[in-house]
Design a protein around this motif. Structure first.
Motif, PDB file in Angstrom:
ATOM      1  N   UNK A   1      79.842  19.971   6.246  1.00  0.00           N
ATOM      2  CA  UNK A   1      78.825  18.955   7.873  1.00  0.00           C
ATOM      3  C   UNK A   1      79.163  20.272   8.555  1.00  0.00           C
ATOM      4  N   UNK A   2      80.168  20.686   8.781  1.00  0.00           N
ATOM      5  CA  UNK A   2      79.818  22.020   9.428  1.00  0.00           C
ATOM      6  C   UNK A   2      78.816  23.055   8.966  1.00  0.00           C
ATOM      7  N   UNK A   3      78.512  22.859   8.099  1.00  0.00           N
ATOM      8  CA  UNK A   3      77.154  23.483   7.280  1.00  0.00           C
ATOM      9  C   UNK A   3      76.389  23.215   8.087  1.00  0.00           C
ATOM     10  N   UNK A   4      76.083  22.166   8.737  1.00  0.00           N
ATOM     11  CA  UNK A   4      74.763  21.195   8.468  1.00  0.00           C
ATOM     12  C   UNK A   4      74.828  21.776   9.866  1.00  0.00           C
ATOM     13  N   UNK A   5      75.230  21.740  10.597  1.00  0.00           N
ATOM     14  CA  UNK A   5      75.577  21.362  12.104  1.00  0.00           C
ATOM     15  C   UNK A   5      75.324  23.407  12.104  1.00  0.00           C
TER      16      UNK A   5
ATOM     17  N   UNK B   1      71.319  23.983  14.501  1.00  0.00           N
ATOM     18  CA  UNK B   1      71.460  24.153  15.641  1.00  0.00           C
ATOM     19  C   UNK B   1      70.414  25.833  15.718  1.00  0.00           C
ATOM     20  N   UNK B   2      69.686  26.553  14.292  1.00  0.00           N
ATOM     21  CA  UNK B   2      70.035  27.813  13.914  1.00  0.00           C
ATOM     22  C   UNK B   2      68.056  27.146  14.256  1.00  0.00           C
ATOM     23  N   UNK B   3      67.844  26.081  13.427  1.00  0.00           N
ATOM     24  CA  UNK B   3      66.985  25.618  13.973  1.00  0.00           C
ATOM     25  C   UNK B   3      66.801  24.943  15.371  1.00  0.00           C
ATOM     26  N   UNK B   4      66.916  24.594  15.530  1.00  0.00           N
ATOM     27  CA  UNK B   4      66.315  24.508  17.049  1.00  0.00           C
ATOM     28  C   UNK B   4      66.451  25.506  17.955  1.00  0.00           C
ATOM     29  N   UNK B   5      66.879  26.265  18.063  1.00  0.00           N
ATOM     30  CA  UNK B   5      66.300  27.537  18.613  1.00  0.00           C
ATOM     31  C   UNK B   5      65.612  28.378  18.257  1.00  0.00           C
ATOM     32  N   UNK B   6      65.328  28.539  17.407  1.00  0.00           N
ATOM     33  CA  UNK B   6      64.229  28.645  16.452  1.00  0.00           C
ATOM     34  C   UNK B   6      63.282  28.323  17.702  1.00  0.00           C
ATOM     35  N   UNK B   7      62.729  26.692  16.934  1.00  0.00           N
ATOM     36  CA  UNK B   7      61.750  25.631  17.600  1.00  0.00           C
ATOM     37  C   UNK B   7      61.422  25.893  18.481  1.00  0.00           C
ATOM     38  N   UNK B   8      63.122  25.924  19.332  1.00  0.00           N
ATOM     39  CA  UNK B   8      62.923  25.893  21.022  1.00  0.00           C
ATOM     40  C   UNK B   8      62.217  27.424  21.528  1.00  0.00           C
ATOM     41  N   UNK B   9      62.448  28.889  21.354  1.00  0.00           N
ATOM     42  CA  UNK B   9      62.415  30.438  22.029  1.00  0.00           C
ATOM     43  C   UNK B   9      60.589  30.276  21.045  1.00  0.00           C
TER      44      UNK B   9
ATOM     45  N   UNK C   1      63.559  12.415  16.871  1.00  0.00           N
ATOM     46  CA  UNK C   1      64.557  12.213  15.679  1.00  0.00           C
ATOM     47  C   UNK C   1      66.262  11.824  17.228  1.00  0.00           C
ATOM     48  N   UNK C   2      67.316  11.653  16.503  1.00  0.00           N
ATOM     49  CA  UNK C   2      68.259  11.623  17.094  1.00  0.00           C
ATOM     50  C   UNK C   2      69.318  12.820  17.432  1.00  0.00           C
ATOM     51  N   UNK C   3      70.499  13.198  17.067  1.00  0.00           N
ATOM     52  CA  UNK C   3      71.150  14.022  17.117  1.00  0.00           C
ATOM     53  C   UNK C   3      71.311  15.257  18.152  1.00  0.00           C
ATOM     54  N   UNK C   4      70.989  14.697  19.673  1.00  0.00           N
ATOM     55  CA  UNK C   4      70.813  15.441  20.547  1.00  0.00           C
ATOM     56  C   UNK C   4      71.104  15.089  21.618  1.00  0.00           C
TER      57      UNK C   4
ATOM     58  N   UNK D   1      74.808  19.883  18.577  1.00  0.00           N
ATOM     59  CA  UNK D   1      75.417  20.725  17.019  1.00  0.00           C
ATOM     60  C   UNK D   1      76.981  21.961  17.231  1.00  0.00           C
ATOM     61  N   UNK D   2      76.678  22.413  18.305  1.00  0.00           N
ATOM     62  CA  UNK D   2      77.664  23.742  19.166  1.00  0.00           C
ATOM     63  C   UNK D   2      78.797  23.062  19.630  1.00  0.00           C
ATOM     64  N   UNK D   3      78.478  21.979  19.788  1.00  0.00           N
ATOM     65  CA  UNK D   3      79.738  21.314  20.350  1.00  0.00           C
ATOM     66  C   UNK D   3      80.445  20.416  18.888  1.00  0.00           C
ATOM     67  N   UNK D   4      79.463  20.022  18.337  1.00  0.00           N
ATOM     68  CA  UNK D   4      80.355  19.711  16.526  1.00  0.00           C
ATOM     69  C   UNK D   4      80.770  20.418  16.134  1.00  0.00           C
ATOM     70  N   UNK D   5      79.949  21.622  16.125  1.00  0.00           N
ATOM     71  CA  UNK D   5      80.750  22.668  15.177  1.00  0.00           C
ATOM     72  C   UNK D   5      81.849  23.359  15.775  1.00  0.00           C
ATOM     73  N   UNK D   6      82.420  23.171  17.267  1.00  0.00           N
ATOM     74  CA  UNK D   6      83.205  23.350  17.898  1.00  0.00           C
ATOM     75  C   UNK D   6      84.275  22.680  17.714  1.00  0.00           C
ATOM     76  N   UNK D   7      83.893  21.319  17.413  1.00  0.00           N
ATOM     77  CA  UNK D   7      85.132  20.261  17.042  1.00  0.00           C
ATOM     78  C   UNK D   7      85.072  20.195  15.394  1.00  0.00           C
ATOM     79  N   UNK D   8      84.723  20.668  14.793  1.00  0.00           N
ATOM     80  CA  UNK D   8      84.728  21.131  13.513  1.00  0.00           C
ATOM     81  C   UNK D   8      85.909  21.550  12.662  1.00  0.00           C
ATOM     82  N   UNK D   9      85.834  23.023  13.669  1.00  0.00           N
ATOM     83  CA  UNK D   9      86.478  24.353  13.720  1.00  0.00           C
ATOM     84  C   UNK D   9      88.334  23.667  13.785  1.00  0.00           C
TER      85      UNK D   9
END
Length: 310
Positions: free
Chosen positions: A17-21, A25-33, A92-95, A264-272
């Motif tokens: 799951x952490x790999x997905x989040x 995160x990286x995809x959203x960062x690229x699209x936003x920029x 989509x959701x997850x935002x 996604x950053x929050x999810x990754x932190x929680x996963x860690x």
């Protein structure tokens, strides 16, 4: 306490799951920029359109045009108005709370006096209002991914058609502004009719009415409007609206991906944190298993010794 196999299975699941989040995160960062760069490149033209309207109103404050709000007795009563809201949600959701905040404002506007029509952009918003049995106009049906000038022009053309034909008395847009890297705010903004004060306040302080009245009569430059101020507004205002809607689309697009990045950053932190806790649980379970094995070996050795002695 869970056994070691259960803990290992849980750890593998969280790691997947952490790999997905991380990837999201990286995809959203690229699209936003990319979207921010496009908006930054196109903003000067549309700011020039806004400045042009401001200059026209400064030189011809008495101009009366259908794109501007009627004043006095000619204005319609609130309960008799036909009001349209362009609602920009995500596909989509997850935002995080991104979609919830926009939908919340839209639901509040549905309680407003008058006949309210929603024009929803984004699959998530359309599905939500369909479940709620809310009447949504489907003539404006676009994805919110990769906002373009062409899409903004099509939406503007439709809104102007409804406004000029009298089917809509007001047009508003509900979208999300990215205030900062960690702050997004859903807002409602009136597109039509335009308010003259919104353009004049760029140059004067409207809080001082006497000074404002005096400044409005001062021509700070000489301009020629051919064939008339009304004709110039007829050409400029649609371009201004296209730019405004395009800006709202891009702002919402950036806000959606920024919200998803934060989620996604929050999810990754929680996963860690969960992995750390599971590592401790795994080590304790492993230690307990080793201790149990040692205890069993010692017990067996003692039993054998007692048997030999007997």
């Amino acid at each position: 306490m869970a056994n070691m196999k259960e803990i290992q299975d849980r750890r593998r699941s969280i790691q997947d799951t952490m790999k997905i989040t991380n990837a999201m995160y990286m995809i959203s960062s690229s699209k936003m920029k990319k979207a921010q760069k496009v908006l930054k490149d196109t903003e000067p033209y549309f700011y020039a359109m806004q400045d042009a309207i401001s200059r026209i109103l400064r030189h011809a404050p008495e101009v009366d045009h259908m794109y501007f709000a009627p004043e006095g007795a000619s204005a319609k009563k609130e309960k008799d108005k036909n009001i349209g809201y362009i609602v920009i949600t995500g596909d989509k959701g997850m935002a995080g709370a991104y979609n919830h905040n926009v939908i919340k404002i839209a639901e509040e506007k549905l309680q407003r006096e008058g006949n309210v029509t929603l024009f929803v952009l984004g699959e998530l918003g359309r599905h939500y209002f369909a479940r709620k049995k809310v009447n949504v106009d489907t003539s404006v049906r676009y994805t919110v991914q990769h906002p373009t000038i062409h899409r903004a022009r099509s939406i503007t053309t439709k809104m102007l058609e409804l406004y000029l034909s009298g089917q809509l008395d007001e047009v508003h847009i509900i979208y999300t502004v990215m205030e900062s890297a960690v702050s997004m705010e859903a807002k409602s903004w009136q597109l039509l009719p335009l308010k003259k004060e919104g353009f004049r306040k760029k140059y004067i302080d409207l809080s001082n009415k006497e000074l404002a009245k005096e400044l409005l009569t001062v021509h700070q430059e000489v301009i020629t409007m051919s064939p008339s101020a009304e004709a110039v507004l007829e050409a400029v205002v649609p371009q201004y609206l296209i730019g405004t809607i395009y800006g709202c689309l891009v702002e919402s697009y950036c806000s959606e991906h920024n919200s998803r990045m934060i989620a996604m950053e929050s999810s990754t932190k929680s996963a860690k944190e969960m992995l750390n806790n599971l590592s401790i649980m795994y080590n304790r379970a492993r230690q307990a298993a080793i201790t149990q094995e040692i205890t069993e070996v010692i017990g067996g050795a003692k039993a054998q010794k007692r048997k030999q002695n007997s």
